[in-house]
Structure formats: C-alpha cells, structure tokens
Design an enzyme around this catalytic site. Sequence first.
Site, short mmCIF file in Angstrom:
data_model
loop_
_atom_site.label_atom_id
_atom_site.label_comp_id
_atom_site.label_asym_id
_atom_site.label_seq_id
_atom_site.Cartn_x
_atom_site.Cartn_y
_atom_site.Cartn_z
N TYR A 1 22.02 -20.93 -32.80
CA TYR A 1 21.18 -22.11 -32.97
C TYR A 1 21.57 -22.85 -34.25
CZ TYR A 1 16.82 -24.83 -33.33
OH TYR A 1 15.89 -25.84 -33.43
N VAL B 1 21.91 -29.29 -19.43
CA VAL B 1 22.78 -29.99 -20.38
C VAL B 1 24.03 -29.20 -20.72
CG1 VAL B 1 20.88 -31.31 -21.35
CG2 VAL B 1 21.57 -29.16 -22.45
#
Length: 266
Positions: A158, A66
Amino acid sequence: MSAEFEGRVAVVTGAGDGIGRGVARRFAAAGAKVLVAELNEESGRRVAKELETGFGAEALFVATDVTVKAQVEAMVAAAVEAWGRVDVLVNNAWGAGTVGRVETKTDAQLERGFAMGYYGPLWAMQAAFPHMKARGWGRVVNMCSLNGVNAHMGTLEYNSAKEALRTLTRTAAREWAPTGVVVNAVCPGAKSAAFRRMAAAHPEIEAAADAANPMGRLGDPEDDIAPVVLFLASEGARYLTGNTLFADGGSHINGVAWTPDLDGEE
C-alpha cells in the site's frame, strides 16, 4: 444543493463504499453526472441508485476491476458514450493488501498492490486525458496516503503503490499543465472502506488510529474528505496542480507514532 458541477461528468473509482461513495454523493449533490466505478456489483448499483433517488442526479454504474486495463479503459469509454465527455477523474479504488512485515511480503502481494494502486490510476488517466485535453479543461484527483509518506509499518504494498501514485501525479501535472488539465493528490485520514476492513481484522488499530490523530478522530469520508476532493475538481483549483493536500486532521504535521505489533517482534 449546489449546481457548481452542473453539466460536468465525474468518474469515481471504488465508489461503492467509504471515501469513494462520499465523493460520489458530493458530486451528485453539486449537480454532476457521476459514473460509479466499482468491483462489487451490489454496492456499486446501490450507490448509483442513491445518487439518482437522493439527489436527482444522472448516475451510471460500471463494474470495474481497476487491476484490469481493458476494464479501466471501458469505464472511461462508458462515461463518454453516456454523456460525451469526462471532466473529473477520481482514482480512489483500493482493495488489496495485508498487514505483515517487509520480509514476509510476497511478489504476488506487491504486484496486486501496484496493479490496483498505481497501474489502475495510470490507465484511467491515460484514457481520460485526451477527452479532457480536447475541451481544455480537466481535473484528476488521486487518493494517496499518509501511510506512504510516513512509511507506516505493516503495509508495504500500500505504502509503495501510493507513493508511486504521488510521483505519477506530479509528473502528469507537469506535463499536462499547458492543457488546462490539473492533477493533484489527497492523503486522507479517514475511516475508509479499506480501513474498516483492516480494523475488523485488527480491532486495536481503530482505537490507536483515533488516539494518534491530533483532532482525536479519523475523518468522515463524506463530510471531511469529499469536500476537499470537490474543491480540487472545481474551477477554483484551476491554478493548483501537482500538489498533495493532507486531509488528515493534522496527522502529517509531526507524523504519527505507528508501531503495531506485527508478529510479536520488535
């Protein structure tokens, strides 16, 4: 088995393990055709086979990184080529990130985190939207994180990418509201594949995470998280858009005390 999603096509990224696998299995059980988008070919093919043999579902594995726009676009194109449509997109894939203090994070770590956690979902949404809009029906579910909401220590790339993804979720929800396409986010508290990798490197994290959860445990990807995703993809969620659902055992209520020993410093 339910036939709620019979005739629907669901694309799930990172479907080779953890939450993605649990979501893919639930969609298959509910009658959907499922595209398993996964970087790891072995696990991706295994899950696609599980869906076919275990649920009698039509399933397609597409090797997908991705962080590569062309592969994300090819993933959506593969679903359209196979089944003529894309009804549901679940942006779940994550495989980047390390545990460390803010001042130690490198540009490369942050760039990879955003490529996987923000740009990958954006490209998938851009590719899928025209097909959803043409039918006047679509569901996008973006897997975000309480890590970003509460700014947990040690996982800057993250946290940042997932909060950027929540902003993308709300913006797309607002812009796409008249089209019949709804866009929502889920912040799960579960023992995902990424969590298990982190816990393997830092065993103390798993016990601390369970203890910090109000219900005393992190959730099961298939039994606790996937049903929430299926609801957001259902007809029942047609008037729900731009929201964040916390499927986390109550961790978001008062926040979670998260103070890992990153490098011996306070």
